[in-house]
Motif scaffolding. Structure first.
Motif, PDB file in Angstrom:
ATOM      1  N   ARG A   1      39.638  42.445  44.042  1.00  0.00           N
ATOM      2  CA  ARG A   1      40.434  41.409  44.702  1.00  0.00           C
ATOM      3  C   ARG A   1      41.114  41.986  45.954  1.00  0.00           C
ATOM      4  NH1 ARG A   1      44.188  39.314  39.871  1.00  0.00           N
ATOM      5  NH2 ARG A   1      44.771  41.513  39.957  1.00  0.00           N
TER       6      ARG A   1
ATOM      7  N   ARG B   1      34.671  34.891  50.650  1.00  0.00           N
ATOM      8  CA  ARG B   1      35.794  34.868  49.715  1.00  0.00           C
ATOM      9  C   ARG B   1      36.593  33.591  49.943  1.00  0.00           C
ATOM     10  NH1 ARG B   1      37.873  40.085  47.388  1.00  0.00           N
ATOM     11  NH2 ARG B   1      36.354  41.695  47.905  1.00  0.00           N
TER      12      ARG B   1
ATOM     13  N   ASP C   1      36.482  38.858  40.939  1.00  0.00           N
ATOM     14  CA  ASP C   1      37.377  39.609  41.825  1.00  0.00           C
ATOM     15  C   ASP C   1      36.884  39.679  43.274  1.00  0.00           C
ATOM     16  OD1 ASP C   1      38.881  39.944  39.620  1.00  0.00           O
ATOM     17  OD2 ASP C   1      38.522  42.105  39.387  1.00  0.00           O
TER      18      ASP C   1
ATOM     19  N   TYR D   1      44.101  36.836  48.054  1.00  0.00           N
ATOM     20  CA  TYR D   1      45.420  36.236  47.912  1.00  0.00           C
ATOM     21  C   TYR D   1      46.218  36.534  49.176  1.00  0.00           C
ATOM     22  CZ  TYR D   1      44.380  35.496  43.002  1.00  0.00           C
ATOM     23  OH  TYR D   1      43.810  35.071  41.832  1.00  0.00           O
TER      24      TYR D   1
ATOM     25  N   ASP E   1      42.154  46.543  42.825  1.00  0.00           N
ATOM     26  CA  ASP E   1      42.666  45.637  43.863  1.00  0.00           C
ATOM     27  C   ASP E   1      42.911  46.404  45.164  1.00  0.00           C
ATOM     28  OD1 ASP E   1      42.674  43.628  42.021  1.00  0.00           O
ATOM     29  OD2 ASP E   1      44.847  43.613  41.704  1.00  0.00           O
TER      30      ASP E   1
END
Ligand SMILES: [Zn+2]
Length: 570
Positions: free
Chosen positions: A222, A247, A287, A292, A322
């Motif tokens: 991610r 994404r 992921d 975000y 991440d």
């Protein structure tokens, strides 16, 4: 009426944030920007400060408008508070108005305020002030410099700017308009100093794209990008690169969601269909399909990133694999918070990319060569450095003097409260006014008096002493002995709390114990010496005991704790 122009900064000069300035000619006054500051007193429950607008009270009937350069909190944040005192029309860009509207809505002011939306090169006449809005580039969109024609000459207020020829959103800075004013003659240039200590040019907003592409190409898990909610160019870049690398984007944090919503609604962001996903949807994706975009680049404990790093944010936790990208600069004062948060992110096993390691952030403010370009376009008679701490204002002055051929008397360093007067012939600081600041408790939008902040500070540094006495309501006689409890008082409470009463002593040091005993006799003596009138009146008696105890404690320990006498009548 004297035909002079007065420029009075209410904030933002010699400090970071809280930008606000009054321009006065005859019996007319306009206000440029109404920004918030971020005081160090945060520890005492104060979130933000604003200029003390009481200063404007004598000019109540003279104020004709508030003009906003752009929508950053340090230029816009105090708008609701000034409008509550002086409800005058506001002039600003469409995007600034969008941000202002949501602020006014929170304060339930939306229906009561006249917001005028202006376009670049629009001209607004406000009595003796004729204002043209000139488009500038910055980290935010739809930002203006103001060219203000006055009867004594033209003043150009840059707002925040950099010279960006290739912004991500919108048109480049409008140097042509600056040059036009330069040819006609400009009396004074009030110019952003935030980056005046930085040599060279400030990179374009586009400069971060390659680093983002590399990071997205490398990341297997991610990606979490933390940025300022107001960095609209940056937000667009993250969305574009996410689209490029297949994404989806999930926006988290209240201010980030609000700004994306406003920028999207007003057409500043170009968001591909289906790119944005809600959190519950995002959690179901694998992921390598999600980014975000979050708030909290400054390590704010309540913001999304910090919560994801320490516990969880709405069920979302940073994990091994991440990649966290901190796409923001460190605002001075936040170093420790950010450093601590980075530690937590590493503990979680994530990779973190900071500004120092990759070109993932560029400033929105003019560096020295940007300052050169703008100053040479305008060729003002006077340069007045604004926006920034004194160090930055001073370096701005040095740069203009040493590299742009200005003489000392044509560069004017001012401070908050200075009254800078122009009469068409000369310029001089003719007065210094006391302005001060007001503290705001953001959770309740309430003003906090400086007395209250002082008291909180006193509680934190000096501790408290509670004094309880019981008095017979019938006879007015003292029942039993007074009870004194000291908390956090140097020399009195060696380990947190200590107390003394007729029931005995409970503390951790003989020195403190002796002093409490003495304090007790001071109180007993004060009671014995009190007049009948004092003994019968609670507030008189409290004040009498407080003063006696305060004097004694200060003499013995040198500290000034908050003393709270309690009188119980039975
Ligand atoms: Zn700004």
């Amino acid at each position: 009426m004297a035909s002079v122009l007065e420029i009075i900064p209410l904030g933002g000069i010699g400090e970071f944030g809280m930008n606000c300035m009054a321009l006065r000619y005859g019996d007319e006054m306009i206000i440029l920007d109404a920004g918030m500051g971020f005081p160090e007193e945060t520890a005492y429950g104060v979130d933000v400060s604003i200029p003390n607008f009481e200063f404007l009270e004598p000019y109540r009937d003279d104020i004709t408008a508030i003009v906003l350069t752009h929508g950053h909190e340090d230029h816009l944040g105090a708008l609701p508070y000034i409008l509550k005192k002086f409800n005058v029309p506001v002039y600003c860009s469409h995007f600034t108005a969008g941000l202002a509207e949501s602020k006014l809505e929170e304060h339930e002011l939306l229906g009561d305020v006249l917001l005028h939306r202006v376009e670049p090169r629009d001209i607004v006449e406000l009595g003796s002030f004729i204002i043209e809005f000139i488009r500038v580039s910055h980290s935010l969109v739809d930002c203006f410099s103001l060219a203000i024609k006055t009867p004594v000459g033209t003043i150009i207020h840059t707002g925040d700017y950099k010279v960006d020829e290739t912004p991500v959103i919108g048109e480049p800075i409008d140097l042509r308009s600056f040059r036009r004013y330069g040819q006609d003659g400009v009396l004074a240039l009030l110019s952003d100093s935030t980056n005046a200590t930085v040599p060279g040019r400030t990179p374009s907003e586009r400069a971060v794209i390659p680093a983002f592409e590399e990071i997205f190409a490398e990341a297997k898990g991610r990606i979490i990008v933390a940025a300022f909610a107001s960095s609209i160019h940056r937000i667009q870049i993250v969305m574009d690169v996410a689209q490029q690398f297949n994404r989806r984007v999930c926006v988290l944090g209240r201010s980030m969601q609000k700004n994306v919503e406003v920028a999207d609604r007003l057409g500043y962001l170009d968001i591909p269909d289906g790119l944005l996903v809600a959190l519950n949807q995002a959690k179901l994706m694998s992921d390598d399909e999600i980014v975000y975009l979050v708030t909290g680049s400054q390590g704010e404990s309540r913001a999304a990133l910090s919560q994801m790093a320490t516990q969880s944010y709405k069920g979302l936790t940073i994990d091994e694999g991440d990649t966290v990208v901190l796409s923001a600069r460190i605002i001075p004062g936040n170093e420790r918070l950010i450093s601590r948060m980075i530690g937590f992110i590493y503990k979680r096993g994530a990779n973190i990319i900071e500004e120092k390691r990759r070109l993932i952030h560029v400033s929105g403010h003019a560096s020295q060569e940007d300052i050169r370009i703008l100053t040479e376009a305008v060729r003002p008679r006077y340069v007045v450095p604004i926006h920034g701490e004194y160090r930055m204002l001073f370096r701005h002055k040095e740069f203009v003097k040493n590299h742009l051929g200005y003489s000392e008397e044509n560069i004017i360093l001012i401070e908050n409260g200075d009254v800078l007067e122009f009469d068409g012939e000369r310029a001089a600081v003719i007065d210094k006014r006391e302005i001060g600041r007001t503290f705001i408790d953001e959770s309740g939008f309430e003003e906090i008096s400086s007395d209250l902040v002082r008291e909180r500070k006193q509680l934190a540094y000096e501790g408290t002493i509670t004094l309880a006495i019981t008095i017979d309501g019938e006879t007015g006689e003292l029942i039993g002995e007074p009870r004194i409890v000291a908390r956090g008082v140097r020399g009195l409470s060696s380990n947190g709390m200590s107390s003394i009463s007729s029931q005995g002593i409970n503390d951790n040091g003989s020195e403190g114990r002796n002093m409490l005993k003495e304090a007790l006799s001071v109180i007993t003596a004060a009671l014995a010496g009190a007049s009948r009138q004092t003994m019968e009146d609670d507030s008189l008696l409290k004040e009498h005991l407080r003063v006696e105890l305060k004097r004694f404690i200060y003499k013995q320990t040198g500290s000034k704790p908050v003393i709270m006498p309690m009188i119980i009548r039975v």
